[in-house]
Design a protein around this motif. Structure first.
Motif: not given
Ligand code: Q0Z
Length: 299
Positions: A19-21, A24, A26, A34, A36, A78, A100-102, A104, A222
């Motif tokens: 993911h690219s915000g 930020r 991920l 993950l 971050l 996390h 930790e990968r959750l 969401m 997050d």
């Protein structure tokens, strides 16, 4: 041995961008972790500026990490490690965390103790926020009679988050999880507001992201309680009836709106590069937020 894979060392190719915000990124680290990574990019008026703010990513990462630690007894979080996994670019140091990968939960969990931003806009339009009726006579920056849970949808990039009622949340995640989310969000707000108050800072509101472990445990994920996810106001300058000075982006927004910038925030043209004085002042505000809240020097 067919089907057996060795514990492969982590290398750049082992990090998959998931993911690219706006500011930020991920990355997946194996199947259940993950990384971050917070950049030094900054956004204003819904745009990402071309000029980075030095250390912003590290300041926000370390502030968030400090908050996770402060709230560790309240709920699971996390964060697994702040050490840079082998193979990560060295310039991620200080601004990357392993978590930790959750799974969401698709709700932005917001608690408000004061009225500002979209909560204020909604109150002015309807007298309510997320279906919660508020007393008449409130204004920009008013303290609310009690802390309210004001969830929103997670809108796709570019779109704006929409208010949800308690009923909407319950329809999405079930009544029990909905109640647990509200309780957790309000508890995070209340604890953090007390910590901030001791430092002369009002926490107006905060947004948390929550995920679930396979066993259903709710986990705070997050970033947590950074100026990007929360409104912090210097308590001694709090004055309902006007917009409160923002801890971080005030200089930036004021300059971008000024004739000196030669730019119209309402236009579709890209924002101009920032003068070094604005960069320095903005950086100083992030560092100040870190130092005031944590009581530690930034170094
Ligand atoms: C966070 C985001 C972006 C940074 C997904 N622990 C977690 N487990 C599963 N998913 C997430 C997390 Cl934190 C998760 N985001 C938001 C987007 C950069 C964070 F581009 N999305």
């Amino acid at each position: 041995m067919a089907g057996v894979t060795s514990a492969a060392p982590v290398h750049p190719d082992g990090l998959r961008l998931v993911h690219s915000g706006k500011v930020r990124e991920l990355y997946a680290l194996g199947d259940d972790r993950l990384v971050l990574v917070a950049s030094d990019r900054i956004s204003a008026f819904d745009r990402v500026l071309d000029t980075p703010i030095p250390d912003k990513g590290a300041v926000l990462t370390q502030l968030s990490t400090w908050w996770f630690d402060q709230l560790a007894d309240l709920a699971p979080h996390h964060l697994l490690s702040t050490a840079l996994p082998p193979g990560c670019p060295p310039d991620w140091s200080g601004r990357a965390v392993v978590c930790e990968r959750l799974t969401m939960i698709g709700v932005e969990c917001i608690a408000r103790g004061y009225l500002a931003g979209s909560g204020l806009a909604s109150y002015r339009a309807t007298g309510e926020v997320c279906g919660i009726r508020l007393p008449p006579g409130l204004t920009d920056g008013s303290r609310l009679p009690e802390v309210v849970f004001t969830p929103t949808t997670k809108a796709p990039v570019g779109a704006h988050d929409a208010e949800m009622t308690a009923r909407d949340v319950a329809d999405l995640v079930g009544a029990d999880v909905a109640r647990a989310l509200a309780a957790l969000t309000v508890a995070v707000y209340e604890r953090a507001a007390a910590v901030a108050a001791a430092r002369g800072i009002l926490l107006a509101d905060t947004k948390i992201e929550v995920g679930r472990r396979p066993d259903g445990t709710l986990v705070i994920a997050d970033e947590l309680l950074t100026p990007d996810s929360s409104r912090f106001w210097p308590a001694d300058r709090w004055q309902p009836g006007r917009s409160q000075p923002s801890y971080d982006k005030q200089f930036l927004r004021d300059w971008l709106r000024s004739p000196a910038a030669g730019w119209d925030p309402g236009s579709s043209t890209p924002p101009p590069p920032l003068p070094s004085a604005i960069v320095d002042a903005t950086r100083a505000r992030y560092v100040q937020a870190y130092e005031v809240l944590t009581g530690q020097r930034w170094s």
